[in-house]
Design a protein around this motif. Structure first.
Motif, PDB file in Angstrom:
ATOM      1  N   GLU A  68       0.826  -1.207   0.000  1.00  0.00           N
ATOM      2  CA  GLU A  68       0.000   0.000   0.000  1.00  0.00           C
ATOM      3  C   GLU A  68       0.867   1.266   0.000  1.00  0.00           C
ATOM      4  O   GLU A  68       0.563   2.234  -0.708  1.00  0.00           O
ATOM      5  CB  GLU A  68      -0.918  -0.019   1.226  1.00  0.00           C
ATOM      6  CG  GLU A  68      -1.982  -1.101   1.156  1.00  0.00           C
ATOM      7  CD  GLU A  68      -2.741  -1.263   2.459  1.00  0.00           C
ATOM      8  OE1 GLU A  68      -3.851  -1.832   2.430  1.00  0.00           O
ATOM      9  OE2 GLU A  68      -2.224  -0.820   3.513  1.00  0.00           O
ATOM     10  N   ARG A  69       1.945   1.254   0.781  1.00  0.00           N
ATOM     11  CA  ARG A  69       2.834   2.419   0.798  1.00  0.00           C
ATOM     12  C   ARG A  69       3.482   2.649  -0.560  1.00  0.00           C
ATOM     13  O   ARG A  69       3.580   3.786  -1.037  1.00  0.00           O
ATOM     14  CB  ARG A  69       3.904   2.247   1.887  1.00  0.00           C
ATOM     15  CG  ARG A  69       3.403   2.532   3.291  1.00  0.00           C
ATOM     16  CD  ARG A  69       4.536   2.539   4.284  1.00  0.00           C
ATOM     17  NE  ARG A  69       5.052   1.200   4.523  1.00  0.00           N
ATOM     18  CZ  ARG A  69       4.554   0.352   5.409  1.00  0.00           C
ATOM     19  NH1 ARG A  69       3.498   0.695   6.125  1.00  0.00           N
ATOM     20  NH2 ARG A  69       5.096  -0.837   5.578  1.00  0.00           N
ATOM     21  N   PHE A  70       3.932   1.568  -1.207  1.00  0.00           N
ATOM     22  CA  PHE A  70       4.560   1.714  -2.521  1.00  0.00           C
ATOM     23  C   PHE A  70       3.557   2.184  -3.562  1.00  0.00           C
ATOM     24  O   PHE A  70       3.916   2.925  -4.481  1.00  0.00           O
ATOM     25  CB  PHE A  70       5.205   0.389  -2.947  1.00  0.00           C
ATOM     26  CG  PHE A  70       6.631   0.261  -2.499  1.00  0.00           C
ATOM     27  CD1 PHE A  70       7.683   0.696  -3.304  1.00  0.00           C
ATOM     28  CD2 PHE A  70       6.935  -0.272  -1.257  1.00  0.00           C
ATOM     29  CE1 PHE A  70       8.993   0.599  -2.887  1.00  0.00           C
ATOM     30  CE2 PHE A  70       8.256  -0.370  -0.829  1.00  0.00           C
ATOM     31  CZ  PHE A  70       9.289   0.065  -1.644  1.00  0.00           C
ATOM     32  N   ALA A  71       2.279   1.778  -3.412  1.00  0.00           N
ATOM     33  CA  ALA A  71       1.247   2.249  -4.343  1.00  0.00           C
ATOM     34  C   ALA A  71       1.070   3.763  -4.216  1.00  0.00           C
ATOM     35  O   ALA A  71       0.935   4.478  -5.217  1.00  0.00           O
ATOM     36  CB  ALA A  71      -0.072   1.540  -4.066  1.00  0.00           C
ATOM     37  N   VAL A  72       1.074   4.272  -2.972  1.00  0.00           N
ATOM     38  CA  VAL A  72       0.952   5.719  -2.759  1.00  0.00           C
ATOM     39  C   VAL A  72       2.163   6.442  -3.332  1.00  0.00           C
ATOM     40  O   VAL A  72       2.043   7.458  -4.038  1.00  0.00           O
ATOM     41  CB  VAL A  72       0.805   6.027  -1.255  1.00  0.00           C
ATOM     42  CG1 VAL A  72       0.909   7.530  -1.002  1.00  0.00           C
ATOM     43  CG2 VAL A  72      -0.523   5.494  -0.729  1.00  0.00           C
ATOM     44  N   MET A  73       3.358   5.923  -3.070  1.00  0.00           N
ATOM     45  CA  MET A  73       4.584   6.591  -3.523  1.00  0.00           C
ATOM     46  C   MET A  73       4.743   6.553  -5.036  1.00  0.00           C
ATOM     47  O   MET A  73       5.431   7.398  -5.610  1.00  0.00           O
ATOM     48  CB  MET A  73       5.801   5.952  -2.842  1.00  0.00           C
ATOM     49  CG  MET A  73       5.864   6.252  -1.344  1.00  0.00           C
ATOM     50  SD  MET A  73       7.382   5.661  -0.537  1.00  0.00           S
ATOM     51  CE  MET A  73       7.118   3.893  -0.563  1.00  0.00           C
TER      52      MET A  73
END
Length: 227
Positions: free
Chosen positions: A210-215
């Motif tokens: 999820e964090r990589f999707a946001v970034m």
């Protein structure tokens, strides 16, 4: 206040729209059903100190004369403090409800780092002379224990002497569990729903995805973009 004791400052219990209550939510303090208090400072477990700490919260019911009928509700990761929007069927006046606002003084506090009123990356950083947001400079890690300790400050501010119960689901369950671990003499009971004491590997992996999707999103700019 009623007879010098805090009264409900938020929305009405047992009101629920049946839909996605966060679908149209904007950042900042919810328009209805929430209040905010500012503490001069708060030191996180990591050692960093936040200044002018805003704490958003919602209350339901009234604090009794002995000030020992408090109930803390922990919201999920992505919710706000306005309980009647997402647990309307659970909470209301009378013992037919799991959370009886006729007997209990119910408090739900928005978490540190959440964008719904409490100090977070989308709040102005008092350390910045240009009035900029915290953004990627928001202290990390910010723990569940940090939130419980900050909530205890708020409860002391509201005059609550003891909690009848700490209850929550998902991340709120982890918060309730930490209440029992950090202040066992202050909490009479815990109600733990769909949570855990620590994340297993698969949950940590999902969070990383999820964090990589946001970034990877357009306009990320290292987290320095406008909220």
């Amino acid at each position: 206040e009623v007879d010098g004791h805090p009264r409900s400052m938020g929305g009405k219990a047992n009101e629920h729209d049946g839909g996605d209550h966060m679908n149209n939510a904007g950042i900042g303090l919810p328009a209805t059903g929430a209040s905010v208090v500012t503490f001069p400072s708060f030191t996180l477990d990591c050692g960093e100190t936040l200044r002018d700490v805003q704490v958003a919260y919602s209350t339901y019911g009234a604090l009794c004369a002995s000030r020992d009928n408090g109930v803390v509700i922990g919201h999920s990761l992505t919710s706000n403090s306005v309980v009647h929007e997402w647990w309307g069927e659970m909470m209301g006046d009378g013992d037919r409800f799991a959370i009886d606002t006729a007997a209990d003084f119910v408090v739900c506090v928005n978490y540190l780092g959440s964008p719904y009123g409490t100090t977070s990356p989308v709040v102005r950083d008092p350390r910045k002379s240009n009035g900029g947001w915290y953004g990627p400079d928001f202290p990390s890690p910010c723990t569940i224990r940090d939130n419980v300790r900050l909530q205890r400050m708020l409860l002391d501010h509201l005059g609550v002497k003891r909690l009848k119960m700490a209850i929550g689901g998902s991340m709120g369950c982890m918060l309730a569990l930490e209440w029992g671990a950090t202040y066992p003499e202050y909490v009479d009971s815990l109600c733990l729903i769909a949570g855990c004491g620590r994340h297993p590997d698969w949950a940590i992996g999902i969070g990383e995805v999820e964090r990589f999707a946001v970034m990877a999103g357009e306009g990320w700019d290292g987290g320095g973009h406008e909220p």
